[in-house]
Design an enzyme around this catalytic site. Sequence first.
Site, PDB file in Angstrom:
ATOM      1  CD  GLU A  92      -6.319   8.046   7.393  1.00  0.00           C
ATOM      2  OE1 GLU A  92      -5.403   7.302   6.795  1.00  0.00           O
ATOM      3  OE2 GLU A  92      -6.174   8.385   8.674  1.00  0.00           O
ATOM      4  CE  LYS A 138      -2.149   1.551   3.641  1.00  0.00           C
ATOM      5  NZ  LYS A 138      -1.783   2.959   3.901  1.00  0.00           N
TER       6      LYS A 138
HETATM    7  O1  KIV Z   1      -0.772   2.806   8.520  1.00  0.00           O
HETATM    8  C1  KIV Z   1      -1.986   2.449   8.585  1.00  0.00           C
HETATM    9  O2  KIV Z   1      -2.488   1.667   9.652  1.00  0.00           O
HETATM   10  C2  KIV Z   1      -3.199   2.911   7.517  1.00  0.00           C
HETATM   11  C3  KIV Z   1      -4.300   2.654   7.810  1.00  0.00           C
HETATM   12  C4  KIV Z   1      -5.090   3.754   8.913  1.00  0.00           C
HETATM   13  C5  KIV Z   1      -5.386   2.473   6.728  1.00  0.00           C
HETATM   14  O3  KIV Z   1      -2.683   3.319   6.734  1.00  0.00           O
END
Ligand code: KIV
Length: 275
Positions: free
Chosen positions: A193, A124
Amino acid sequence: MSTLTASSPREHRVTARSLAQRKSRDEPITMLTAYDFSFARIFDEAGIDVLLVGDSMGNVVQGCETTLPVTLDEVIYHTRLVSRGVRRSLLVGDMPFGSYQVSPEQAVESSIRLVKEGGAHAVKLEGGTHVAEAIERISAAQIPVMAHVGLTPQSVNKMGGFRVQGRGENGRAQVKRDALAVQEAGAFAVVLEGIPAELATEVTQLLEIPTIGIGAGPSCDGQVLVMHDMLGLNDEHPSFVKQYVNLGSLAAQAARQFAEEVGNRKFPEERHCYR
Ligand code: KIV
């Protein structure tokens, strides 16, 4: 105990591909963060679809004010721990600040390390139009990418704090542009978010890929929470969080009782001793 074993057929596992199908079937997706083996196993066996080794470890594991100090080596280390507890869930490794901003080549190299050394199934990264090329290149390296738009904590200094994004005409247009850009670049899902719920509804309808919300209202295709927030291990959680249990106070109570019983020699008892 889990009914799935290490030799479970792959079709039982959640994959980037199977998540995409969930959107068309209107089946909500669940995602929690995890940072170690024990909680990974608990969440995996509880049927959570996606485990994210988030750079939120900077806040909840390392005690930092932001996620900015987290390193790629640290995320790889925690991803490896989590991978040992995962049988069914999709394991997503978060790309920390500085591991993909330099160039698309750097982004591909960091992603490969997360998969090879950490055991991540997908990665991600945060950002919209400006990370589209990185997403394209990582996907071309056959690594599924989850995107993250709206309030992106790694941009805290540019945003001037952790502020709700997507307000006003320009803000709304920017979030939509970013969401479309990451979809176009090949992301298989996108975290939304800290945006108004109506905007999240619009973006969810606009996109073919699933949206996973955090502080983005109920109409996203899935929801994610930071485990420390939902388990009550973090006192300073944002207002959108629902605390499902207060493990913090249970742990404090247990520690106090332990101290008391050691103090008055009630522990250990006969049955706790070797003979
Ligand atoms: O780093 C994280 O935990 C995140 C989530 C809040 C989506 O990016």
